[in-house]
Design a protein around this motif. Structure first.
Motif, short mmCIF file in Angstrom:
data_model
loop_
_atom_site.label_atom_id
_atom_site.label_comp_id
_atom_site.label_asym_id
_atom_site.label_seq_id
_atom_site.Cartn_x
_atom_site.Cartn_y
_atom_site.Cartn_z
N LEU A 182 0.87 -1.18 0.00
CA LEU A 182 0.00 0.00 0.00
C LEU A 182 0.90 1.23 0.00
N THR A 183 1.69 1.38 -1.05
CA THR A 183 2.66 2.47 -1.12
C THR A 183 2.53 3.21 -2.44
N ARG A 184 3.16 4.38 -2.49
CA ARG A 184 3.14 5.21 -3.69
C ARG A 184 4.49 5.88 -3.90
N VAL A 185 4.71 6.34 -5.10
CA VAL A 185 5.85 7.15 -5.51
C VAL A 185 7.14 6.33 -5.44
N ILE A 186 8.12 6.64 -4.54
CA ILE A 186 9.43 5.99 -4.66
C ILE A 186 9.81 5.14 -3.45
N ALA A 187 9.85 5.71 -2.24
CA ALA A 187 10.45 4.99 -1.11
C ALA A 187 9.77 3.65 -0.84
N GLY A 188 8.47 3.66 -0.64
CA GLY A 188 7.75 2.42 -0.38
C GLY A 188 7.84 1.44 -1.52
N ALA A 247 10.20 -8.20 -3.79
CA ALA A 247 9.85 -9.01 -4.96
C ALA A 247 11.09 -9.65 -5.57
N LEU A 248 12.18 -8.90 -5.64
CA LEU A 248 13.43 -9.46 -6.16
C LEU A 248 13.83 -10.70 -5.39
N LEU A 249 13.60 -10.68 -4.08
CA LEU A 249 14.05 -11.74 -3.19
C LEU A 249 13.04 -12.86 -3.06
N GLY A 250 12.02 -12.86 -3.93
CA GLY A 250 11.13 -14.01 -4.01
C GLY A 250 9.73 -13.82 -3.51
N ALA A 251 9.37 -12.66 -2.93
CA ALA A 251 8.04 -12.47 -2.38
C ALA A 251 6.99 -12.29 -3.47
N ASP A 252 5.77 -12.71 -3.17
CA ASP A 252 4.61 -12.42 -4.00
C ASP A 252 4.08 -11.07 -3.53
N VAL A 253 4.35 -10.02 -4.31
CA VAL A 253 4.01 -8.65 -3.91
C VAL A 253 2.84 -8.16 -4.75
N LEU A 254 1.78 -7.74 -4.08
CA LEU A 254 0.60 -7.19 -4.74
C LEU A 254 0.42 -5.75 -4.29
N ARG A 255 0.60 -4.83 -5.23
CA ARG A 255 0.38 -3.41 -4.92
C ARG A 255 -1.11 -3.10 -5.03
N VAL A 256 -1.62 -2.38 -4.02
CA VAL A 256 -3.03 -2.02 -3.96
C VAL A 256 -3.15 -0.50 -3.95
N VAL A 292 3.22 -9.76 5.25
CA VAL A 292 3.77 -8.41 5.40
C VAL A 292 2.81 -7.41 4.77
N VAL A 293 2.66 -6.27 5.41
CA VAL A 293 1.96 -5.12 4.82
C VAL A 293 2.92 -3.94 4.88
N VAL A 294 3.11 -3.26 3.77
CA VAL A 294 3.96 -2.07 3.72
C VAL A 294 3.08 -0.90 3.29
N THR A 295 3.11 0.19 4.06
CA THR A 295 2.31 1.37 3.74
C THR A 295 3.22 2.60 3.66
N SER A 296 2.80 3.59 2.84
CA SER A 296 3.57 4.84 2.79
C SER A 296 2.66 6.06 2.73
N TYR A 297 1.48 5.94 3.31
CA TYR A 297 0.58 7.08 3.40
C TYR A 297 0.83 7.81 4.71
N ARG A 298 0.27 9.01 4.84
CA ARG A 298 0.47 9.80 6.05
C ARG A 298 -0.03 9.04 7.28
N PRO A 299 0.61 9.25 8.46
CA PRO A 299 0.18 8.55 9.67
C PRO A 299 -1.31 8.72 9.93
N GLY A 300 -1.98 7.61 10.13
CA GLY A 300 -3.40 7.62 10.46
C GLY A 300 -4.34 7.65 9.28
N SER A 301 -3.84 7.93 8.07
CA SER A 301 -4.75 8.13 6.94
C SER A 301 -5.40 6.83 6.47
N LEU A 302 -4.82 5.68 6.80
CA LEU A 302 -5.41 4.40 6.41
C LEU A 302 -6.19 3.74 7.55
N ASP A 303 -6.16 4.35 8.74
CA ASP A 303 -6.76 3.70 9.90
C ASP A 303 -8.26 3.46 9.73
#
Length: 468
Positions: free
Chosen positions: A224-230, A238-247, A291-302
Motif C-alpha cells: 500500500l505504497t506510492r511514488v518511490i520509497a515504499g 519481490a526481487l528476493l522471491g516475495a509475492d508482492v501485490l500493490r493495492v 507483510v503489509v507495507v504502507t507509505s501514506y500519512r500517519p493515520g490516513s489508512l486507519d
C-alpha cells in the motif's frame, strides 16, 4: 578494490536490531567518487543497500539452517539504482523528473520549494496562489494560458516563504520554506527523528517459513505504497522471491513512469477500501498475508481497515512496515504530505548543497527516498528473522526525515575506494507490456543472490486482487 563494512553500515544495522557481529560480513567494491555531494550520500547509499543485503542473507540462513552468506555490494550498482528513475527509458523515451511547477522559487525573504508533479497537487498550488488558468481542477491548461511559470514566480516573489508554505499546505498542496544551512546545528524539522523504530505487537502467530532458495520465497506482501520509497522497498522484496501485490485506490492514478520504475517483480490491483466490496477483498488478502507495507500519512489508512495494530490483531504474526515523510511524532509535521525534495529543503540539505551563487541545490539522487526504501526492506527481512524465533508480529516505522537526520548528523565521510564507474554496466533492456524498457539492475547482493527481477512491471491496476 574492496573495503570492509564501515560505521554507517554498523549503525544502520543496529537501528534494525541486528546482531553486532554480522556487519563484518559486508564488503563494498568501489567505483570511484560516485554520488558526489557535500554530504556523504555515497556512504548513506551503500550502507542502506548493504544492510538490506545482509538482512536478506541472514533470513536465507535462518530458513535453511546454514551460515550467513557473504555480502558483497558494488558501489557502481548502488549509484545506478539510486538514480533508477533517471536511467529509465520506455521505448527510448526518457521520463520527465519534475513538472514545470515543481522546484525552487525566490520568495520575498528567501526560497521555497514546491512539488506539483501530480495534477491534484498542481491544482491546489495554483489555487493557494490565487492563479486561475481556466483549466479544470486536474486538466491541462488551455492554449491561451501562457506564461504560467512566470506568473507563479511573480506571485511567490512578493510573499514571504513561511507564508507561502502555510497557505499552500492549507490548500492541500505542497510547498516548504527552504531552511538555512545552519539548521542542522539546532531546530531542524528532522533533528532527532530516528532512523527506524521497531515494536513487537500482538499475540504470536503460527506460521514459520520453510527452507527456500530465496530469502522471501513464499511470502505474501501487501503493498500500500506510492511514488518511490515504499515501492523501492517492495520492489526489493519481490526481487528476493516475495509475492508482492500493490493495492491502489481507483481514483488516484500513479505517475506511469514512476510505476514502471518501481513495479519490477510485482503485480498491481485497484481496490476501494471505503466500499463494502473493496474492504471484503482486502480482508481476504490480509487473511494470508505475511507483510503489509504502507507509505501514506500517519493515520490516513486507519479508517479503511489498515491500522497497524488492528491488522496484526486480525492476522497474528503479521509484519507491518510504515513509511512517511516527516516522522511519527505528533509534535512535528507527521500529518503533512511530503516528498524527498521537500524534506531536503526543510531539513537544511538544500542549503548545504547550494550553488556558489546561493541558489538552493539538491542531492545527486533522491537519496532519502531510495535509502529509506532499502532500510524498510531490510527492516522487514530482519523482522521475519525474529518472527522465526518468536512467531510475533512487528510494527516498523521509517521516514524520509529520519534518513535525512542520519545523513546530516550520523554519517562520517569516507574516502572513495579505487575503481571506475560506467552506469551502462548496471543497466539492462527488458521487454514488457509498456514496450522495451531500459532499467537499472538491483544493487542488493549476497552470495547466490538473484541478479534481476523475475518479471517486468505489469500495467498499473491491471491485475486481479488475488495472490498468485
Amino acid at each position: 578494490m574492496e573495503s570492509r563494512a564501515d560505521t554507517a553500515t554498523a549503525r544502520a544495522w543496529h537501528a534494525l536490531g541486528g546482531a553486532a557481529d554480522l556487519p563484518a560480513r559486508v564488503s563494498y567494491s568501489g567505483a570511484g567518487p560516485v554520488l558526489a555531494a557535500v554530504l556523504p550520500v555515497r556512504e548513506l547509499a551503500r550502507a542502506t543497500v548493504g544492510v538490506c543485503s545482509l538482512a536478506a542473507a541472514e533470513l536465507l540462513a535462518v530458513r535453511n539452517g546454514g551460515p550467513v552468506p557473504e555480502v558483497r555490494v558494488d558501489e557502481g550498482a548502488v549509484a545506478t539504482a539510486f538514480r533508477s528513475e533517471r536511467h529509465l527509458l520506455v521505448q527510448g523515451r526518457s521520463p520527465t523528473a519534475f513538472a514545470p511547477l515543481s522546484g525552487f522559487w525566490q520568495a520575498a525573504d528567501g526560497w521555497v520549494r514546491t512539488h506539483a508533479n501530480y495534477p491534484h497537487h498542481r491544482a491546489r498550488l495554483l489555487a493557494a496562489l490565487g492563479i486561475d488558468t481556466g483549466s479544470g481542477a486536474d486538466g491541462d491548461d488551455p492554449p491561451e494560458a501562457t506564461g504560467l511559470v512566470e506568473r507563479v514566480a511573480d506571485v511567490l516573489a512578493g510573499r514571504r516563504a513561511h507564508e507561502i508554505q502555510e497557505a499552500v499546505y492549507a490548500a492541500g498542496g505542497l510547498a516548504v520554506a527552504v531552511a538555512p544551512a545552519t539548521a542542522p546545528s539546532g531546530g531542524s524539522l528532522t533533528r532527532g527523528v530516528p532512523v527506524a523504530e521497531v515494536e513487537e505487537s500482538g499475540a504470536p502467530g503460527s506460521r514459520r517459513l520453510p527452507q527456500a532458495p530465496l530469502p522471501a520465497a513464499g511470502l505474501r506482501v501487501l503493498d500500500l505504497t506510492r511514488v518511490i520509497a515504499g515501492p523501492v522497498a517492495t520492489r526489493t522484496l519481490a526481487l528476493l522471491g516475495a509475492d508482492v501485490l500493490r493495492v491502489d485506490p481507483p481514483g488516484l492514478p500513479e505517475d506511469p513512469d514512476t510505476h514502471i520504475d518501481t513495479g519490477w517483480g510485482k503485480r498491481s490491483t485497484l481496490l476501494d477500501l471505503g466500499s463494502a466490496g473493496g474492504a471484503a477483498a482486502f480482508e481476504e488478502l490480509l487473511d494470508t498475508a505475511d507483510v503489509v507495507v504502507t507509505s501514506y500519512r500517519p493515520g490516513s489508512l486507519d479508517g479503511h481497515g489498515a491500522a497497524a495494530r488492528a491488522m496484526i490483531a486480525r492476522r497474528p504474526g503479521l509484519v507491518v512496515a510504515q513509511l512517511c515523510a516527516w516522522g511519527w511524532s505528533p509534535g512535528r509535521w507527521a500529518g503533512r504530505r511530503g516528498f524527498d525534495s521537500l524534506v531536503q529543503a526543510a531539513s537544511g540539505i538544500a542549503a548545504i548543497e547550494a550553488a556558489p551563487a546561493g541558489r538552493p541545490g539538491a542531492l545527486p539522487a533522491q537519496a532519502l527516498d531510495h535509502g529509506t526504501g532499502y532500510l524498510t526492506a531490510g527492516g522487514v527481512l530482519r523482522a521475519l528473522v525474529r518472527r522465526q524465533a518468536d512467531s510475533r508480529g512487528r510494527i516498523l516505522r521509517f521516514s524520509l526525515a529520519g534518513t535525512a537526520d542520519w545523513l546530516l548528523r550520523g554519517i562520517a565521510p569516507a574516502p572513495a575506494a579505487e575503481g571506475t564507474y560506467d552506469a551502462a554496466d548496471w543497466l539492462r533492456e527488458t521487454p514488457s507490456s509498456y514496450g522495451l524498457l531500459r532499467h537499472a539492475l538491483p544493487p542488493v547482493h549476497y552470495e547466490g543472490a538473484p541478479r534481476n527481477w523475475a518479471a517486468p512491471p505489469t500495467r498499473w491496476g491491471g491485475d486481479p486482487a488475488a495472490w498468485t
